[in-house]
Enzyme design. Sequence first.
Site, mmCIF file in Angstrom:
data_model
loop_
_atom_site.group_PDB
_atom_site.id
_atom_site.type_symbol
_atom_site.label_atom_id
_atom_site.label_comp_id
_atom_site.label_asym_id
_atom_site.label_seq_id
_atom_site.Cartn_x
_atom_site.Cartn_y
_atom_site.Cartn_z
ATOM 1 N N HIS A 43 22.253 61.473 38.004
ATOM 2 C CA HIS A 43 20.934 60.958 38.376
ATOM 3 C C HIS A 43 19.899 62.084 38.348
ATOM 4 O O HIS A 43 20.191 63.207 38.743
ATOM 5 C CB HIS A 43 20.987 60.323 39.781
ATOM 6 C CG HIS A 43 19.779 59.489 40.083
ATOM 7 N ND1 HIS A 43 18.600 60.036 40.517
ATOM 8 C CD2 HIS A 43 19.567 58.162 39.970
ATOM 9 C CE1 HIS A 43 17.710 59.059 40.678
ATOM 10 N NE2 HIS A 43 18.273 57.912 40.356
ATOM 11 N N ASN B 55 20.749 51.440 44.316
ATOM 12 C CA ASN B 55 20.936 52.851 44.645
ATOM 13 C C ASN B 55 20.079 53.150 45.874
ATOM 14 O O ASN B 55 18.867 53.281 45.773
ATOM 15 C CB ASN B 55 20.501 53.715 43.446
ATOM 16 C CG ASN B 55 20.665 55.194 43.737
ATOM 17 O OD1 ASN B 55 21.198 55.582 44.784
ATOM 18 N ND2 ASN B 55 20.206 56.036 42.820
ATOM 19 N N TRP B 56 20.741 53.231 47.005
ATOM 20 C CA TRP B 56 19.991 53.429 48.261
ATOM 21 C C TRP B 56 19.502 54.864 48.433
ATOM 22 O O TRP B 56 18.749 55.159 49.353
ATOM 23 C CB TRP B 56 20.878 53.076 49.457
ATOM 24 C CG TRP B 56 21.216 51.632 49.626
ATOM 25 C CD1 TRP B 56 20.801 50.578 48.845
ATOM 26 C CD2 TRP B 56 22.042 51.057 50.649
ATOM 27 N NE1 TRP B 56 21.324 49.406 49.313
ATOM 28 C CE2 TRP B 56 22.092 49.668 50.430
ATOM 29 C CE3 TRP B 56 22.758 51.577 51.728
ATOM 30 C CZ2 TRP B 56 22.814 48.796 51.240
ATOM 31 C CZ3 TRP B 56 23.482 50.717 52.539
ATOM 32 C CH2 TRP B 56 23.506 49.350 52.295
ATOM 33 N N LYS B 57 20.001 55.764 47.610
ATOM 34 C CA LYS B 57 19.681 57.205 47.752
ATOM 35 C C LYS B 57 19.979 57.650 49.187
ATOM 36 O O LYS B 57 21.003 57.256 49.728
ATOM 37 C CB LYS B 57 18.241 57.456 47.314
ATOM 38 C CG LYS B 57 18.017 56.925 45.886
ATOM 39 C CD LYS B 57 16.720 57.267 45.284
ATOM 40 C CE LYS B 57 16.611 56.624 43.907
ATOM 41 N NZ LYS B 57 15.321 56.778 43.289
ATOM 42 N N GLU C 221 16.399 55.664 32.781
ATOM 43 C CA GLU C 221 15.520 55.671 33.946
ATOM 44 C C GLU C 221 14.526 56.827 33.796
ATOM 45 O O GLU C 221 14.829 57.953 34.182
ATOM 46 C CB GLU C 221 16.392 55.851 35.197
ATOM 47 C CG GLU C 221 15.672 55.557 36.454
ATOM 48 C CD GLU C 221 16.654 55.422 37.614
ATOM 49 O OE1 GLU C 221 16.839 54.294 38.067
ATOM 50 O OE2 GLU C 221 17.216 56.429 38.053
HETATM 51 P P1 13P Z 1 13.033 53.117 42.185
HETATM 52 O O1 13P Z 1 13.550 51.741 41.880
HETATM 53 O O2 13P Z 1 12.641 53.318 43.620
HETATM 54 O O3 13P Z 1 11.975 53.535 41.214
HETATM 55 O O4 13P Z 1 14.256 54.114 41.961
HETATM 56 C C1 13P Z 1 14.885 54.109 40.759
HETATM 57 C C2 13P Z 1 16.086 54.951 40.841
HETATM 58 O O5 13P Z 1 16.009 56.169 40.811
HETATM 59 C C3 13P Z 1 17.382 54.275 40.968
HETATM 60 O O6 13P Z 1 18.422 55.125 40.649
#
Ligand code: 13P
Length: 221
Positions: free
Chosen positions: A93, A9-11, A132
């Site tokens: 998310h 997930n690159w956001k 998560e």
């Molecule tokens: P990180 O791996 O940077 O903690 O992010 C997790 C996340 O939100 C993936 O969706």
Amino acid sequence: MRKPLIIANWKSNPLTLKEAVVLARSAEKYSKIFRGADVVVAPPFLFISAVSKILRQAKLGAQDVFWAEGPYTGEISLRQLKNLGVRYVIVGHSSLRMTLGETDEMVNKKIKKNSLKGVKKSQLERVVVAYEPVWAISTMPGAQVDTPQSAVRALRYLRGILSRMYGKKYADKVKMLYGGSVSAKNARQFLILPGVDGALVGGASLRPQEFGEIISQASAF
Ligand code: 13P
């Protein structure tokens, strides 16, 4: 154990198309080398088209979807994503809940309106649930990776809910992932856990070699 699933997930990263291409090529390269894991790359909408031309072994994902088609400024429909070859969509998310006020009702609509009659039992093998914890996300102040024991407990709890809804046989088809500060250093300790089918990776998916290392570890199970 099922074939592990690793989702990047690159956001809202990276900042340029050039960097996105480099990341996608690297994810594709490692997916081809380590075929024991399924890899999904979810870039920002901006780069989906370019990334779709690079991925073959790795699958294309999106970070969100709207629940309708039509005149919705800034929104993207499922059909548009499908037409670009998107195979996975992340919905619900925590970052959308926290920054944009997304509610359970909105998440529900995104799932239900985008499948003809809601999720049917037989389709559960296409559903992935990621546990998560918000406090474990690497960009949160004071973030700490969860403990394996806590992750197992949480995922067992979630699978229990699905079992009550659909029956155990069908609930077991759902893939369950751990996410939150997953790195090359700690990935193995989650991937090895009973009931964990893979990882949802944020920050580390933006570091090509480290992401490759995570894919390689997953592939070894
Ligand atoms: P990180 O791996 O940077 O903690 O992010 C997790 C996340 O939100 C993936 O969706």
